[in-house]
Design an enzyme around this catalytic site. Sequence first.
Site, PDB file in Angstrom:
ATOM      1  N   ASP A 108       0.854  -1.197   0.000  1.00  0.00           N
ATOM      2  CA  ASP A 108       0.000   0.000   0.000  1.00  0.00           C
ATOM      3  C   ASP A 108       0.886   1.243   0.000  1.00  0.00           C
ATOM      4  O   ASP A 108       1.756   1.392   0.861  1.00  0.00           O
ATOM      5  CB  ASP A 108      -0.909   0.003   1.230  1.00  0.00           C
ATOM      6  CG  ASP A 108      -2.003  -1.055   1.125  1.00  0.00           C
ATOM      7  OD1 ASP A 108      -2.395  -1.389  -0.009  1.00  0.00           O
ATOM      8  OD2 ASP A 108      -2.446  -1.555   2.167  1.00  0.00           O
ATOM      9  N   ASP A 144       5.395   1.459  -7.452  1.00  0.00           N
ATOM     10  CA  ASP A 144       5.319   2.413  -8.560  1.00  0.00           C
ATOM     11  C   ASP A 144       5.048   3.822  -8.027  1.00  0.00           C
ATOM     12  O   ASP A 144       4.456   4.645  -8.713  1.00  0.00           O
ATOM     13  CB  ASP A 144       4.269   1.973  -9.603  1.00  0.00           C
ATOM     14  CG  ASP A 144       2.881   1.798  -9.025  1.00  0.00           C
ATOM     15  OD1 ASP A 144       2.677   2.083  -7.823  1.00  0.00           O
ATOM     16  OD2 ASP A 144       1.976   1.372  -9.776  1.00  0.00           O
ATOM     17  N   TYR A 184      -2.247  -5.540  -8.990  1.00  0.00           N
ATOM     18  CA  TYR A 184      -2.093  -4.129  -8.652  1.00  0.00           C
ATOM     19  C   TYR A 184      -1.117  -3.451  -9.619  1.00  0.00           C
ATOM     20  O   TYR A 184      -1.373  -2.336 -10.102  1.00  0.00           O
ATOM     21  CB  TYR A 184      -1.605  -3.997  -7.212  1.00  0.00           C
ATOM     22  CG  TYR A 184      -1.573  -2.576  -6.741  1.00  0.00           C
ATOM     23  CD1 TYR A 184      -2.712  -1.969  -6.232  1.00  0.00           C
ATOM     24  CD2 TYR A 184      -0.404  -1.822  -6.831  1.00  0.00           C
ATOM     25  CE1 TYR A 184      -2.690  -0.653  -5.820  1.00  0.00           C
ATOM     26  CE2 TYR A 184      -0.375  -0.507  -6.418  1.00  0.00           C
ATOM     27  CZ  TYR A 184      -1.509   0.072  -5.917  1.00  0.00           C
ATOM     28  OH  TYR A 184      -1.488   1.379  -5.513  1.00  0.00           O
TER      29      TYR A 184
HETATM   30  C1  SAM Z   1      -1.494  -2.317  -3.100  1.00  0.00           C
HETATM   31  S1  SAM Z   1      -1.920  -3.935  -2.673  1.00  0.00           S
HETATM   32  C2  SAM Z   1      -0.835  -4.944  -3.656  1.00  0.00           C
HETATM   33  C3  SAM Z   1      -1.231  -6.377  -3.666  1.00  0.00           C
HETATM   34  C4  SAM Z   1      -0.321  -7.306  -4.471  1.00  0.00           C
HETATM   35  N1  SAM Z   1       0.993  -7.404  -3.889  1.00  0.00           N
HETATM   36  C5  SAM Z   1      -0.252  -6.864  -5.905  1.00  0.00           C
HETATM   37  O1  SAM Z   1       0.821  -6.338  -6.307  1.00  0.00           O
HETATM   38  O2  SAM Z   1      -1.251  -7.008  -6.627  1.00  0.00           O
HETATM   39  C6  SAM Z   1      -1.208  -4.088  -1.065  1.00  0.00           C
HETATM   40  C7  SAM Z   1      -1.692  -5.303  -0.326  1.00  0.00           C
HETATM   41  O3  SAM Z   1      -1.013  -5.415   0.917  1.00  0.00           O
HETATM   42  C8  SAM Z   1      -1.941  -5.843   1.880  1.00  0.00           C
HETATM   43  N2  SAM Z   1      -1.438  -5.411   3.192  1.00  0.00           N
HETATM   44  C9  SAM Z   1      -1.493  -4.165   3.710  1.00  0.00           C
HETATM   45  N3  SAM Z   1      -0.918  -4.141   4.919  1.00  0.00           N
HETATM   46  C10 SAM Z   1      -0.482  -5.395   5.154  1.00  0.00           C
HETATM   47  C11 SAM Z   1       0.184  -6.015   6.233  1.00  0.00           C
HETATM   48  N4  SAM Z   1       0.506  -5.328   7.344  1.00  0.00           N
HETATM   49  N5  SAM Z   1       0.475  -7.331   6.152  1.00  0.00           N
HETATM   50  C12 SAM Z   1       0.140  -8.032   5.046  1.00  0.00           C
HETATM   51  N6  SAM Z   1      -0.496  -7.499   3.996  1.00  0.00           N
HETATM   52  C13 SAM Z   1      -0.799  -6.208   4.043  1.00  0.00           C
HETATM   53  C14 SAM Z   1      -3.236  -5.194   1.482  1.00  0.00           C
HETATM   54  O4  SAM Z   1      -4.348  -5.869   2.008  1.00  0.00           O
HETATM   55  C15 SAM Z   1      -3.173  -5.268  -0.028  1.00  0.00           C
HETATM   56  O5  SAM Z   1      -3.759  -6.439  -0.525  1.00  0.00           O
END
Ligand code: SAM
Length: 202
Positions: A108, A144, A184
């Site tokens: 994120d 990105d 993403y």
């Molecule tokens: C922007 S998305 C990217 C997802 C994936 N890696 C992609 O590139 O399609 C970030 C992901 O990280 C997860 N996330 C956020 N904080 C997290 C944490 N503390 N531990 C594990 N996952 C987390 C969110 O739920 C989300 O699905």
Amino acid sequence: MIDTLLPTLQVPDALEGTLDPAGLFGDARDMWLEIGFGGGEHLVGQAGLHKEVGFIGCEPFIEGMAKALTGIEAQGLTNVRLVMEDARPVMASLKDRSIARAFILFPDPWPKKRQQKRRLIQPEFLVVLHRICKPGAKVRFATDVKSYADEALQRFLAHGGFDWQAERADDWRTPPEDHLTTRYESKKLGDCAPVWLDFIRS
Ligand SMILES: C[S@@+](CC[C@H](N)C(=O)[O-])C[C@H]1O[C@@H](n2cnc3c(N)ncnc32)[C@H](O)[C@@H]1O
């Protein structure tokens, strides 16, 4: 309790620093970790390509979990365990030097200045990541968002236990050959082309 029948994993707090992930598969295989796997495209794809490796994926959102489980079932994979949780307590539960490879792909971005403290890559996160990774383990970070790329690079290098992989340091804008595109990433929501930072845990 570790459920070895379903591809999910529950990590009790009491296991702090003691969970040996290789034991999840009953042998001494390499274990790879993906943090925030989203819909699981990369996790499931890598697990299909590397059946000799055990995978742990952490993702707190149920939609991503459901997608990944569907992919695991469709491919009949038996080498993946998913945790529907924040990765940080899961990482805290793992034994020292138990992870051979880690992926943090498009975490994120929290692009606004006042939100940036919520970013995953914090000095204390890197201390735990370093503890659980084996010497020589590869850690891949991708984003990105320019300010996150700069900040993450500074933080990894400031930690002192992660070396920027030399051949990738010259070519951080080219997707690594072994990368599998994530959902993403395909959305191209950031403010720059993806930046790929590959580190080796010293
Ligand atoms: C922007 S998305 C990217 C997802 C994936 N890696 C992609 O590139 O399609 C970030 C992901 O990280 C997860 N996330 C956020 N904080 C997290 C944490 N503390 N531990 C594990 N996952 C987390 C969110 O739920 C989300 O699905």
